[in-house]
Motif scaffolding. Structure first.
Motif, PDB file in Angstrom:
ATOM      1  N   TRP A 137       0.746  -1.291  -0.040  1.00 41.17           N
ATOM      2  CA  TRP A 137       0.112  -0.071   0.065  1.00 41.17           C
ATOM      3  C   TRP A 137       0.819   1.149  -0.084  1.00 41.17           C
ATOM      4  CZ3 TRP A 137       0.047   3.813   3.734  1.00 41.17           C
ATOM      5  CH2 TRP A 137      -1.029   4.718   3.660  1.00 41.17           C
ATOM      6  N   LEU A 138       2.006   1.239   0.909  1.00 47.60           N
ATOM      7  CA  LEU A 138       2.824   2.322   0.773  1.00 47.60           C
ATOM      8  C   LEU A 138       3.462   2.623  -0.515  1.00 47.60           C
ATOM      9  CD1 LEU A 138       4.361   4.412   2.593  1.00 47.60           C
ATOM     10  CD2 LEU A 138       6.011   3.173   3.540  1.00 47.60           C
ATOM     11  N   SER A 139       4.044   1.455  -0.942  1.00 46.75           N
ATOM     12  CA  SER A 139       4.801   1.677  -2.356  1.00 46.75           C
ATOM     13  C   SER A 139       3.816   2.420  -3.608  1.00 46.75           C
ATOM     14  CB  SER A 139       5.299   0.389  -2.813  1.00 46.75           C
ATOM     15  OG  SER A 139       4.126  -0.626  -3.079  1.00 46.75           O
ATOM     16  N   VAL A 140       2.455   1.900  -3.422  1.00 51.44           N
ATOM     17  CA  VAL A 140       1.448   2.397  -4.137  1.00 51.44           C
ATOM     18  C   VAL A 140       1.269   3.836  -3.957  1.00 51.44           C
ATOM     19  CG1 VAL A 140      -0.764   2.580  -5.200  1.00 51.44           C
ATOM     20  CG2 VAL A 140       0.256   0.282  -5.034  1.00 51.44           C
ATOM     21  N   GLU A 141       1.118   4.383  -2.712  1.00 49.72           N
ATOM     22  CA  GLU A 141       0.973   5.675  -2.270  1.00 49.72           C
ATOM     23  C   GLU A 141       1.935   6.417  -2.622  1.00 49.72           C
ATOM     24  OE1 GLU A 141      -1.956   7.119  -0.772  1.00 49.72           O
ATOM     25  OE2 GLU A 141      -2.833   5.280  -1.507  1.00 49.72           O
ATOM     26  N   ILE A 143       2.401  10.595   4.252  1.00 48.35           N
ATOM     27  CA  ILE A 143       1.260   9.608   3.995  1.00 48.35           C
ATOM     28  C   ILE A 143       1.122   8.674   5.370  1.00 48.35           C
ATOM     29  CG2 ILE A 143       1.252   7.278   2.671  1.00 48.35           C
ATOM     30  CD1 ILE A 143       2.888   8.500   0.401  1.00 48.35           C
ATOM     31  N   LEU A 144       2.061   8.443   6.139  1.00 45.68           N
ATOM     32  CA  LEU A 144       1.909   7.566   7.284  1.00 45.68           C
ATOM     33  C   LEU A 144       1.512   8.649   8.332  1.00 45.68           C
ATOM     34  CD1 LEU A 144       5.043   5.395   7.098  1.00 45.68           C
ATOM     35  CD2 LEU A 144       2.747   4.913   6.519  1.00 45.68           C
ATOM     36  N   ASN A 145       1.433   9.861   8.278  1.00 45.05           N
ATOM     37  CA  ASN A 145       0.914  10.975   9.113  1.00 45.05           C
ATOM     38  C   ASN A 145       1.678  10.657  10.484  1.00 45.05           C
ATOM     39  OD1 ASN A 145      -0.854  12.935   9.805  1.00 45.05           O
ATOM     40  ND2 ASN A 145      -2.387  11.527  10.836  1.00 45.05           N
ATOM     41  N   VAL A 146       3.139  10.939  10.221  1.00 50.34           N
ATOM     42  CA  VAL A 146       3.921  10.787  11.137  1.00 50.34           C
ATOM     43  C   VAL A 146       4.983  11.754  10.888  1.00 50.34           C
ATOM     44  CG1 VAL A 146       3.827   8.433  11.915  1.00 50.34           C
ATOM     45  CG2 VAL A 146       5.515   9.333  10.393  1.00 50.34           C
ATOM     46  N   PRO A 147       5.546  12.538  12.139  1.00 48.16           N
ATOM     47  CA  PRO A 147       6.524  13.495  11.532  1.00 48.16           C
ATOM     48  C   PRO A 147       7.919  12.724  11.290  1.00 48.16           C
ATOM     49  CG  PRO A 147       6.554  13.128  14.063  1.00 48.16           C
ATOM     50  CD  PRO A 147       5.355  12.424  13.429  1.00 48.16           C
ATOM     51  N   PRO A 148       8.671  13.503  10.329  1.00 52.02           N
ATOM     52  CA  PRO A 148       9.949  12.748   9.775  1.00 52.02           C
ATOM     53  C   PRO A 148      11.071  12.382  10.881  1.00 52.02           C
ATOM     54  CG  PRO A 148       9.472  14.929   8.700  1.00 52.02           C
ATOM     55  CD  PRO A 148       8.551  14.907   9.669  1.00 52.02           C
ATOM     56  N   THR A 149      10.838  13.022  12.043  1.00 51.83           N
ATOM     57  CA  THR A 149      11.861  12.759  12.882  1.00 51.83           C
ATOM     58  C   THR A 149      11.548  11.194  13.592  1.00 51.83           C
ATOM     59  OG1 THR A 149      10.360  13.788  14.728  1.00 51.83           O
ATOM     60  CG2 THR A 149      12.020  15.096  13.906  1.00 51.83           C
ATOM     61  N   GLY A 202      11.740  -1.810  -4.825  1.00 51.41           N
ATOM     62  CA  GLY A 202      12.551  -0.646  -5.009  1.00 51.41           C
ATOM     63  C   GLY A 202      12.480  -0.078  -3.486  1.00 51.41           C
ATOM     64  N   LEU A 203      11.136   0.090  -2.992  1.00 53.69           N
ATOM     65  CA  LEU A 203      10.766   0.719  -1.747  1.00 53.69           C
ATOM     66  C   LEU A 203      11.286  -0.403  -0.564  1.00 53.69           C
ATOM     67  CD1 LEU A 203       9.793   3.150   0.097  1.00 53.69           C
ATOM     68  CD2 LEU A 203       7.736   1.866  -0.043  1.00 53.69           C
TER      69      LEU A 203
END
Length: 117
Positions: free
Chosen positions: A20-24, A52-58, A31-32
């Motif tokens: 799902w994440l790879s498609v998004e 996409i995951l609705n989390v901070p990059p940190t 590759g992902l």
């Protein structure tokens, strides 16, 4: 090497899959997966993935030691057992990388054979 484990943990909490994440993200699954295993994602991909995951990059950089990902019993274990848990996690990641690379080789062999015809 632990980036894939962090992403898997987030996906599991959200009942989502890596496919799902790879498609998004408009990436191929292999590759992902390989980028996560190698820890070689580009900055822009990390930012996109965090949105996409609705989390901070940190979240992807909070700790270099993956102890926050182990269960509570592993954290209470003596140092030798704790190190063994970490090594088991690394071994699992290496096996996944090997499997992904083998799949990519098979795909490339198929493409070469089709182009040869």
């Amino acid at each position: 090497m632990y980036l894939k484990t962090i992403v898997n943990e987030i996906l599991k909490k959200n009942n989502r899959s890596l496919s799902w994440l790879s498609v998004e993200m408009n990436k191929t699954f292999d590759g992902l997966k390989l980028s996560l295993l190698k820890g070689s994602l580009k900055y822009n991909d990390l930012i996109l993935m965090s949105k996409i995951l609705n989390v901070p990059p940190t979240v992807f950089f909070e700790e270099t030691n993956p102890t926050h990902l182990l269960d509570k019993e592993a954290l209470k274990a003596p140092d030798g057992e704790h190190e063994a848990s970490i090594l088991e996690m690394e071994l699992k990641n290496h096996k996944e990388m090997l499997s992904t690379l083998r799949d990519q080789l098979k795909d490339k062999d198929k493409i070469i054979s089709l182009l040869s015809k």
